[in-house]
Write an enzyme that holds these catalytic residues in place. Structure first.
Site, mmCIF file in Angstrom:
data_model
loop_
_atom_site.group_PDB
_atom_site.id
_atom_site.type_symbol
_atom_site.label_atom_id
_atom_site.label_comp_id
_atom_site.label_asym_id
_atom_site.label_seq_id
_atom_site.Cartn_x
_atom_site.Cartn_y
_atom_site.Cartn_z
ATOM 1 N N HIS B 128 0.792 -1.209 -0.150
ATOM 2 C CA HIS B 128 0.077 0.039 0.066
ATOM 3 C C HIS B 128 0.889 1.465 -0.112
ATOM 4 O O HIS B 128 1.725 1.240 0.861
ATOM 5 C CB HIS B 128 -0.852 0.125 1.234
ATOM 6 C CG HIS B 128 -1.837 1.448 1.147
ATOM 7 N ND1 HIS B 128 -1.958 2.050 2.356
ATOM 8 C CD2 HIS B 128 -2.655 1.823 0.062
ATOM 9 C CE1 HIS B 128 -2.653 3.063 2.114
ATOM 10 N NE2 HIS B 128 -3.202 2.894 0.960
ATOM 11 N N ARG B 224 -21.857 15.164 22.458
ATOM 12 C CA ARG B 224 -23.113 15.794 22.007
ATOM 13 C C ARG B 224 -22.510 16.621 20.903
ATOM 14 O O ARG B 224 -22.032 17.664 21.317
ATOM 15 C CB ARG B 224 -23.925 16.597 22.960
ATOM 16 C CG ARG B 224 -24.987 17.382 22.433
ATOM 17 C CD ARG B 224 -25.981 16.621 21.785
ATOM 18 N NE ARG B 224 -27.147 17.170 21.146
ATOM 19 C CZ ARG B 224 -27.260 17.676 20.096
ATOM 20 N NH1 ARG B 224 -26.767 17.088 19.070
ATOM 21 N NH2 ARG B 224 -28.563 18.312 19.388
#
Lengths: 557, 557
Positions: B128, B224
């Site tokens: 790769h 959140r």
């Protein structure tokens, strides 16, 4: 003689422990009319107190001479050899109720009572040695006055009194006045107040009057006393500030000396922690005055910041941990102990807390009932912390050791009983939860329906500086809610908001509806709301009674 | 390329409005496993992002040469003339579920997916061109990575990829990655978090983990997000302070320059205003992430006081009326607008408020998910006000004009619908009400009974500086209450108390009882309590969902 000395004399001479709580309870059990009659005493008594020196200044024998004159004028003869027991029952005479007696309260027809006796003393009025102060007893018992002005308690006077005898007071209306000498100097009270206990004086403002003014007129402000009202004088009143740190620093301030600090005005409601207790009482009986919703009123208080005074005395705002500020009032209990309570030092120094040493209420000098000449105002806290007739401030590692601080104004869960509740482990209540009440209409009233709506009005309040953001009314047990649309509130921001909020809602009702159950629920700026029912907040002392207010009214279409 | 540019390019080039809300909803509708798989991406992707420059630094043609080499090695032949659609369905090959693919995540067996295709690229790993960062895609889709590193999107690479094809991904597990370029740089997330939505990333902490630590470990702190997490660098991060008064004053601070102010540490829980929404949702559906009780965690935050910074910029603490402080973050929505919200200036300057500009969380540099390198912490307020990735502070006569401020985090009574709710007239939520939750046992669990008792544990919290005074548990729907006796809390006093409270109660159960319904109810230092039911606090947005927590558990005697 000071109130303290009077009390101590009472205790030692009479060897009688005056149980104030039991007086209150007894008084509370009396009929409403009865309470009102009693409240009248205290209203009149203040004038008597003011004139007291006149009477005391005159010679007793002089009075007696005048009285002898009046005896001869009277219809009923008594021999001077006989021992007269004034106010004993007389089976030969008719019986009157207190409310009948109380109607004879003018110079044209002037009746009084003494123990079981009813007397028409109209003719005697002009010759009363003490002058017009006798008018304060119009339609009432003269016993409280005689308890203070003891020179009346002679055979001569008793005999004179019995010459005016016209009847007996009904058994149910005879009141024990043995400790009235402690109470006779109580201030004048507005007759519109609803008296809950006469001694100490506790009275609430009627619901509809409550919402007529955003700032409650001083004379209508609810009254919560633990003891007789002390007599103080602004010109020589001093407060001591004691800082109990490594060594004790003591400073003293006259009221004039307090003026060195910047003056501030704060609009704050004061509410008794037991307000609305009567509703909690319905779940299961609780201990305490059975207030409806009238133990809250609103005022603008003026004075200096406690914070400024404490800082000027060298209190260190960086080291507040574990320290408390004890406020001691001039009011004294039956054992000679001054009223006192405390708040944490950190709370006392909180700049947002705006705690005042106040000398004024709604722009005028504090009335005696509200702490003349100096009181603490702790906005957002239960009113018990706003100590009246302030005489000392103590910074200490200990909370106030007083009964009122240690054994009262603390809360427990509904399962705790007087046997299992552990007061030392329960934190004192220093801030009040959100509440609201419907003041108009009242439960059971008939209400006009206009264009399918009824108008509902009331108040809402939250402690700790929180502001009311919304009041919602449900006409159908929570199925739907209408937001109150006309709201009167103070401008102060959240965390510094201490006034109450008055609100009006237009609530829809249907055409065929004969009655409606209304629920009121407020939301404060911390978005806390009220619990629906009292069941889960029930506590032995019946405080913090802030569930939805529910009233059922009849609809007039 | 900055996230903002990336976004704007996305919008203009693709002419596609990326609806974040719909992404969130779609994602939320996926199966839980699916969400977990997705969360894995973001975990791995952060490493890929860090290594990105290596790849971009190399020449594309160089990579291609290496790839050609690897083609010849592979078992399946494709002709170079054919147009290859990588990841198209191949009916001749077997189908794999995503969880099967995800097991092949080691160098010994390395599978990836691309659209419908499943590939075993184990043999390809050593060649790769981007080196080991391919390992970040182990067992996952390579699409998000290729969306960022677009040089992969050539026929040559597609052909190479297809030589490793072994199967098809099950239809239900195929995810739309078109906007993943916005999300691929999301930080690593702990796998124990319960993912509610993947994009934006919203995840709660499991209940039992929640109460294991008083200060939540950073990696378990609930997350959140409204948007993708921006990439920022502490060394060149600056905040602008704008004072929009008569003329606008602008000051800028690097993080180093903020060190001129005294540093402070505050222990504060942060809670989403929508925490426990899932329970309110059961009354009637509401809009928003269906949080259980895990949208609250506790930490010690370190930084400088916002108050000190504002005062140094010349903000007048005596004239706060009608003014607001707008916090703007670096996170950007699909229209290029930065996240922002505001608080009243009076609140910003409240010395008790202890609002921080924080650089540290539990003693270490803020994690990317929690606002690296600088965030606001507004203790006691809904967490939305604690703006992350802070880039500017504006003192203004206007509240933040943002959608998040104007059209969210406001509350209405239960009768208000999306049609009738008037957002501008509803005050923003700046402080949270008292709440509590039972974390152990969980609803439906089997619980051992020991000596007639079960152990119940959970948390309690109240906003605005209020402290939890008591947690009571009822094992019989309010008939009786047991006070939690082991309580862990912060030392901070009332009005400055911002941490949560952990509690344990010993709750009695009877011998013949097979299950028990437990109710939890907290009381805070303003003596506010939770409402029993959600019905009367229900609101369209499902926020402030603080009724009693009720769980039913089975008893093991």
């Amino acid at each position: 003689m000071s109130l303290r000395n009077l009390l101590i004399r009472t205790i030692h001479q009479k060897n009688t422990f005056i149980n104030f709580a039991s007086v209150a309870v007894r008084s509370n059990q009396n009929k409403h009319e009865h309470s009102e009659q009693r409240s009248k005493y205290y209203g009149k008594a203040v004038a008597a107190a003011a004139l007291g020196s006149v009477l005391i200044g005159s010679s007793i024998s002089e009075h007696m001479d005048k009285k002898k004159v009046s005896i001869s004028k009277h219809k009923t003869e008594t021999t001077s050899e006989q021992i007269v027991e004034a106010g004993a029952k007389r089976p030969d005479l008719p019986t009157y109720r207190a409310d009948e007696v109380s109607k004879h309260d003018t110079k044209a027809s002037f009746w009084v009572t003494y123990k079981h006796g009813v007397y028409d003393v109209t003719e005697f009025l002009p010759s009363h040695p003490g002058g017009e102060q006798i008018l304060n007893a119009a339609g009432l018992s003269i016993e409280p006055f005689w308890n203070v002005y003891g020179m009346h308690k002679t055979q001569e006077v008793y005999k004179l009194l019995e010459t005016y005898r016209i009847g007996n007071l009904h058994e149910d209306d005879v009141v024990d006045h043995t400790d009235d000498e402690l109470w006779v100097k109580e201030p004048f009270r507005d007759k519109r107040l609803i008296v809950k206990t006469a001694k100490p004086f506790n009275a609430e403002i009627p619901a509809k009057l409550q919402i007529e003014h955003f700032d409650t007129p001083n004379e209508l402000f609810y009254v919560r006393q633990h003891m007789p009202v002390p007599e103080l004088d602004a010109s020589d009143h001093r407060i001591r500030v004691l800082i109990k740190d490594e060594s004790t620093i003591i400073k003293e301030f006259t009221l004039q000396e307090l003026d060195q600090f910047e003056r501030h005005s704060i609009r704050a409601a004061l509410m008794c922690a037991g307000n609305r207790r009567s509703e909690m009482n319905k779940v299961k009986p609780v201990k305490g005055i059975s207030w409806a919703g009238g133990a809250i009123s609103n005022a603008v208080w003026s004075g200096v910041y406690l914070r400024d005074v404490l800082l000027s005395c060298g209190v260190d705002p960086e080291h507040t941990e574990g320290k408390h500020v004890i406020f001691t009032g001039s009011d004294i209990d039956a054992t000679g102990v001054n009223f006192s309570t405390s708040i944490p030092l950190d709370m006392a120094l909180n700049p947002n807390g705006r705690i005042l040493l106040a000398t004024q209420m709604n722009g005028v000098t504090l009335p005696a009932d509200h702490g003349y000449p100096l009181r603490v105002v702790v906005p957002g806290a239960p009113a018990v912390r706003s100590v009246k007739w302030l005489e000392s401030i103590t910074v200490s590692y200990e909370e106030s050791p007083s009964h009122w601080h240690q054994k009262d104004y603390r809360s427990f869960n509904p399962s705790k009983t007087w046997e299992t509740a552990d007061f030392p482990s329960a934190p004192p209540v220093y801030s009040l939860p959100v509440t609201s009440a419907i003041c108009d209409p009242q439960d059971g009233e008939r209400v006009p329906v206009r264009d399918g709506f009824i108008e509902v009005r009331g108040y809402a309040y939250s402690g700790g500086g929180a502001k009311i953001l919304r009041v919602d009314i449900s006409p159908d047990r929570g199925e739907s809610w209408v937001q109150a649309d006309r709201v009167v509130a103070d401008e102060a921001p959240h965390q510094k908001h201490y006034a109450w909020t008055l609100w009006t809602a237009r609530v829809p009702v249907s055409k065929d509806q004969k009655e409606v159950e209304l629920w009121a629920k407020a939301t404060d700026s911390n978005f806390n709301t009220q619990p629906e029912k009292f069941d889960d907040i029930w506590n032995i002392r019946g405080i913090l009674s802030n569930a939805y207010h529910k009233v059922t009214v009849k609809l007039q279409h």
